[in-house]
Write a protein that holds these residues in place. Structure first.
Motif, PDB file in Angstrom:
ATOM      1  N   SER A 142      19.092  33.752  27.840  1.00  0.00           N
ATOM      2  CA  SER A 142      18.099  32.691  27.860  1.00  0.00           C
ATOM      3  C   SER A 142      17.959  32.195  29.299  1.00  0.00           C
ATOM      4  O   SER A 142      18.950  32.055  30.010  1.00  0.00           O
ATOM      5  CB  SER A 142      18.547  31.551  26.938  1.00  0.00           C
ATOM      6  N   HIS A 143      16.724  31.931  29.693  1.00  0.00           N
ATOM      7  CA  HIS A 143      16.471  31.512  31.072  1.00  0.00           C
ATOM      8  C   HIS A 143      15.543  30.309  31.063  1.00  0.00           C
ATOM      9  O   HIS A 143      14.447  30.364  30.488  1.00  0.00           O
ATOM     10  CB  HIS A 143      15.839  32.683  31.842  1.00  0.00           C
ATOM     11  N   ASP A 144      16.010  29.213  31.633  1.00  0.00           N
ATOM     12  CA  ASP A 144      15.166  28.018  31.782  1.00  0.00           C
ATOM     13  C   ASP A 144      14.696  27.409  30.466  1.00  0.00           C
ATOM     14  O   ASP A 144      13.606  26.839  30.398  1.00  0.00           O
ATOM     15  CB  ASP A 144      13.917  28.393  32.610  1.00  0.00           C
ATOM     16  N   SER A 145      15.473  27.551  29.447  1.00  0.00           N
ATOM     17  CA  SER A 145      15.066  27.025  28.135  1.00  0.00           C
ATOM     18  C   SER A 145      16.042  25.961  27.633  1.00  0.00           C
ATOM     19  O   SER A 145      15.641  25.018  26.947  1.00  0.00           O
ATOM     20  CB  SER A 145      14.983  28.185  27.132  1.00  0.00           C
ATOM     21  N   LEU A 146      17.312  26.090  28.011  1.00  0.00           N
ATOM     22  CA  LEU A 146      18.361  25.177  27.528  1.00  0.00           C
ATOM     23  C   LEU A 146      17.981  23.694  27.660  1.00  0.00           C
ATOM     24  O   LEU A 146      18.237  22.902  26.752  1.00  0.00           O
ATOM     25  CB  LEU A 146      19.667  25.503  28.275  1.00  0.00           C
ATOM     26  N   HIS A 147      17.352  23.317  28.763  1.00  0.00           N
ATOM     27  CA  HIS A 147      17.045  21.891  28.948  1.00  0.00           C
ATOM     28  C   HIS A 147      16.020  21.371  27.942  1.00  0.00           C
ATOM     29  O   HIS A 147      15.832  20.170  27.814  1.00  0.00           O
ATOM     30  CB  HIS A 147      16.578  21.608  30.392  1.00  0.00           C
ATOM     31  N   HIS A 148      15.348  22.299  27.218  1.00  0.00           N
ATOM     32  CA  HIS A 148      14.382  21.887  26.182  1.00  0.00           C
ATOM     33  C   HIS A 148      15.067  21.659  24.826  1.00  0.00           C
ATOM     34  O   HIS A 148      14.486  21.009  23.963  1.00  0.00           O
ATOM     35  CB  HIS A 148      13.342  22.992  25.955  1.00  0.00           C
ATOM     36  N   TRP A 149      16.234  22.283  24.609  1.00  0.00           N
ATOM     37  CA  TRP A 149      16.813  22.280  23.257  1.00  0.00           C
ATOM     38  C   TRP A 149      17.207  20.873  22.838  1.00  0.00           C
ATOM     39  O   TRP A 149      17.904  20.168  23.583  1.00  0.00           O
ATOM     40  CB  TRP A 149      18.031  23.202  23.180  1.00  0.00           C
ATOM     41  N   GLU A 150      16.822  20.513  21.639  1.00  0.00           N
ATOM     42  CA  GLU A 150      17.119  19.162  21.170  1.00  0.00           C
ATOM     43  C   GLU A 150      18.608  18.999  20.897  1.00  0.00           C
ATOM     44  O   GLU A 150      19.189  17.951  21.155  1.00  0.00           O
ATOM     45  CB  GLU A 150      16.312  18.900  19.905  1.00  0.00           C
ATOM     46  N   ASN A 151      19.228  20.075  20.378  1.00  0.00           N
ATOM     47  CA  ASN A 151      20.643  19.984  20.046  1.00  0.00           C
ATOM     48  C   ASN A 151      21.375  21.239  20.538  1.00  0.00           C
ATOM     49  O   ASN A 151      21.605  22.189  19.772  1.00  0.00           O
ATOM     50  CB  ASN A 151      20.784  19.822  18.530  1.00  0.00           C
ATOM     51  N   PRO A 152      21.734  21.268  21.837  1.00  0.00           N
ATOM     52  CA  PRO A 152      22.351  22.477  22.395  1.00  0.00           C
ATOM     53  C   PRO A 152      23.636  22.893  21.671  1.00  0.00           C
ATOM     54  O   PRO A 152      23.915  24.086  21.535  1.00  0.00           O
ATOM     55  CB  PRO A 152      22.654  22.087  23.848  1.00  0.00           C
ATOM     56  N   ILE A 153      24.399  21.920  21.171  1.00  0.00           N
ATOM     57  CA  ILE A 153      25.662  22.268  20.499  1.00  0.00           C
ATOM     58  C   ILE A 153      25.381  23.139  19.274  1.00  0.00           C
ATOM     59  O   ILE A 153      26.050  24.148  19.031  1.00  0.00           O
ATOM     60  CB  ILE A 153      26.440  20.979  20.132  1.00  0.00           C
ATOM     61  N   GLN A 154      24.340  22.753  18.534  1.00  0.00           N
ATOM     62  CA  GLN A 154      23.959  23.542  17.354  1.00  0.00           C
ATOM     63  C   GLN A 154      23.514  24.956  17.760  1.00  0.00           C
ATOM     64  O   GLN A 154      23.866  25.932  17.111  1.00  0.00           O
ATOM     65  CB  GLN A 154      22.811  22.824  16.647  1.00  0.00           C
ATOM     66  N   VAL A 155      22.760  25.033  18.865  1.00  0.00           N
ATOM     67  CA  VAL A 155      22.308  26.354  19.335  1.00  0.00           C
ATOM     68  C   VAL A 155      23.513  27.188  19.765  1.00  0.00           C
ATOM     69  O   VAL A 155      23.622  28.372  19.412  1.00  0.00           O
ATOM     70  CB  VAL A 155      21.281  26.226  20.494  1.00  0.00           C
ATOM     71  N   PHE A 156      24.447  26.585  20.498  1.00  0.00           N
ATOM     72  CA  PHE A 156      25.630  27.341  20.955  1.00  0.00           C
ATOM     73  C   PHE A 156      26.414  27.871  19.751  1.00  0.00           C
ATOM     74  O   PHE A 156      26.910  29.002  19.767  1.00  0.00           O
ATOM     75  CB  PHE A 156      26.538  26.459  21.824  1.00  0.00           C
ATOM     76  N   ASN A 157      26.528  27.082  18.701  1.00  0.00           N
ATOM     77  CA  ASN A 157      27.259  27.551  17.517  1.00  0.00           C
ATOM     78  C   ASN A 157      26.518  28.685  16.818  1.00  0.00           C
ATOM     79  O   ASN A 157      27.137  29.627  16.320  1.00  0.00           O
ATOM     80  CB  ASN A 157      27.513  26.395  16.536  1.00  0.00           C
ATOM     81  N   GLU A 158      25.198  28.611  16.811  1.00  0.00           N
ATOM     82  CA  GLU A 158      24.418  29.704  16.235  1.00  0.00           C
ATOM     83  C   GLU A 158      24.594  30.982  17.071  1.00  0.00           C
ATOM     84  O   GLU A 158      24.713  32.071  16.533  1.00  0.00           O
ATOM     85  CB  GLU A 158      22.927  29.315  16.163  1.00  0.00           C
ATOM     86  N   ILE A 159      24.625  30.810  18.386  1.00  0.00           N
ATOM     87  CA  ILE A 159      24.822  31.979  19.270  1.00  0.00           C
ATOM     88  C   ILE A 159      26.184  32.613  18.972  1.00  0.00           C
ATOM     89  O   ILE A 159      26.299  33.833  18.833  1.00  0.00           O
ATOM     90  CB  ILE A 159      24.722  31.565  20.761  1.00  0.00           C
ATOM     91  N   ALA A 160      27.208  31.767  18.843  1.00  0.00           N
ATOM     92  CA  ALA A 160      28.562  32.279  18.561  1.00  0.00           C
ATOM     93  C   ALA A 160      28.566  33.059  17.241  1.00  0.00           C
ATOM     94  O   ALA A 160      29.259  34.069  17.109  1.00  0.00           O
ATOM     95  CB  ALA A 160      29.548  31.112  18.493  1.00  0.00           C
ATOM     96  N   ARG A 161      27.794  32.618  16.300  1.00  0.00           N
ATOM     97  CA  ARG A 161      27.755  33.276  14.975  1.00  0.00           C
ATOM     98  C   ARG A 161      27.059  34.642  15.041  1.00  0.00           C
ATOM     99  O   ARG A 161      27.538  35.608  14.466  1.00  0.00           O
ATOM    100  CB  ARG A 161      27.002  32.358  13.983  1.00  0.00           C
ATOM    101  N   ILE A 162      25.948  34.738  15.757  1.00  0.00           N
ATOM    102  CA  ILE A 162      25.163  35.989  15.713  1.00  0.00           C
ATOM    103  C   ILE A 162      25.632  37.055  16.708  1.00  0.00           C
ATOM    104  O   ILE A 162      25.253  38.209  16.595  1.00  0.00           O
ATOM    105  CB  ILE A 162      23.645  35.727  15.908  1.00  0.00           C
ATOM    106  N   LEU A 163      26.477  36.640  17.678  1.00  0.00           N
ATOM    107  CA  LEU A 163      26.947  37.621  18.672  1.00  0.00           C
ATOM    108  C   LEU A 163      28.060  38.491  18.110  1.00  0.00           C
ATOM    109  O   LEU A 163      28.961  37.999  17.437  1.00  0.00           O
ATOM    110  CB  LEU A 163      27.480  36.905  19.911  1.00  0.00           C
ATOM    111  N   LYS A 164      28.004  39.784  18.440  1.00  0.00           N
ATOM    112  CA  LYS A 164      29.107  40.686  18.080  1.00  0.00           C
ATOM    113  C   LYS A 164      30.288  40.420  18.996  1.00  0.00           C
ATOM    114  O   LYS A 164      30.131  39.769  20.031  1.00  0.00           O
ATOM    115  CB  LYS A 164      28.668  42.145  18.288  1.00  0.00           C
ATOM    116  N   ARG A 165      31.422  40.966  18.681  1.00  0.00           N
ATOM    117  CA  ARG A 165      32.582  40.861  19.579  1.00  0.00           C
ATOM    118  C   ARG A 165      32.287  41.664  20.847  1.00  0.00           C
ATOM    119  O   ARG A 165      31.571  42.653  20.791  1.00  0.00           O
ATOM    120  CB  ARG A 165      33.831  41.443  18.899  1.00  0.00           C
TER     121      ARG A 165
END
Ligand SMILES: C[S@@+](CC[C@H](N)C(=O)[O-])C[C@H]1O[C@@H](n2cnc3c(N)ncnc32)[C@H](O)[C@@H]1O
Length: 234
Positions: free
Chosen positions: A132-155
């Motif tokens: 992701s590039h230049d989008s994080l500052h738009h996210w309303e709830n970055p913690i929720q997004v980070f947890n979703e990223i952790a869930r969908i990423l493979k090892r």
């Protein structure tokens, strides 16, 4: 206390999430302005390939691709990858699809309309990379997004999130003022609001530490930008 710690940082001013057609600046105009940042996009793509070692055949998710210039640069570098852009703005998806079509990459890049805070459309451990590039500052709830990223990423996957920083110093501010002479008035306004909506490296660390990405990332910063990427040695 060190000098940098005592430096005063202005309070964060959130920006909206979706970037949409605007009477002052249409998506077509915005697309042209974004394209001027191609050097920056190429550098970001290079970091993902060289430093983070993105593998052939990777399934990559880009959060907030906007006009998709980074997706296009990445896929052109390695046409074996499959890229999905998750975008909250329908207007941006329209422009992104045009750009992808113009570059004959419709078989490599597709778009999903949605908010990264809820990625239930994607299965657990289904991506080799999230960028992701230049989008994080738009996210309303970055913690929720980070947890979703952790869930969908493979090892052993690749994570690379780049954004600006609010705590820029005087020297960087001066460079920004000069750079603004070369962009439109409206774009310059957006630039300011995006800096004010962005985070400091310590705010990002604090948020990440509350998520399932804890201890799986590094935060790299320079005078303008912050980069969250996975620590390959972990
Ligand atoms: C400043 S633009 C950056 C576009 C592109 N990544 C670039 O660097 O050129 C931010 C993009 O993120 C999208 N966005 C913001 N919040 C989002 C969210 N929660 N989920 C998905 N996309 C989002 C916006 O609609 C916009 O297209």
């Amino acid at each position: 206390m060190s000098k940098s710690r005592s430096r005063k940082v202005l309070p964060r001013v959130p920006e909206g999430e979706a970037i949409e057609d605007h009477e002052d600046l249409s998506m077509e105009e915005l697309n042209k302005e974004f394209k001027k940042r191609m050097r920056e996009y190429k550098k970001f793509a290079e970091f993902i390939y060289k430093d983070l070692k993105l593998k052939d055949q990777s399934r990559v998710l880009e959060i907030g691709p906007g006009p998709a210039w980074i997706s296009i640069v990445l896929v052109k570098k390695n046409p074996t990858i499959k890229l999905i852009g998750l975008e909250i703005s329908k207007d941006m998806i329209r422009i992104a699809k045009q750009n992808v079509n113009d570059h004959n990459l419709v078989n490599n890049i597709e778009f999903v309309y949605g908010n990264a805070q809820n990625m239930s459309m994607f299965e657990d451990q289904s991506f080799d990379a999230v960028i992701s590039h230049d989008s994080l500052h738009h996210w309303e709830n970055p913690i929720q997004v980070f947890n979703e990223i952790a869930r969908i990423l493979k090892r052993n996957s690749v994570l690379c999130i780049g954004d600006g920083r609010r705590d820029i110093r005087v020297g960087a501010k001066l460079i920004f003022q000069i750079a603004k002479l070369f962009i439109s008035k409206q774009m310059s306004y957006y630039w300011n609001t995006s800096i004010m909506a962005s985070y400091t490296p310590s705010e990002i660390k604090e948020m990440l530490d509350k998520t399932n990405l804890k201890n799986k990332y590094e935060i790299k910063s320079d005078i303008f930008d912050i980069m969250i990427h996975n620590n390959k040695s972990n």
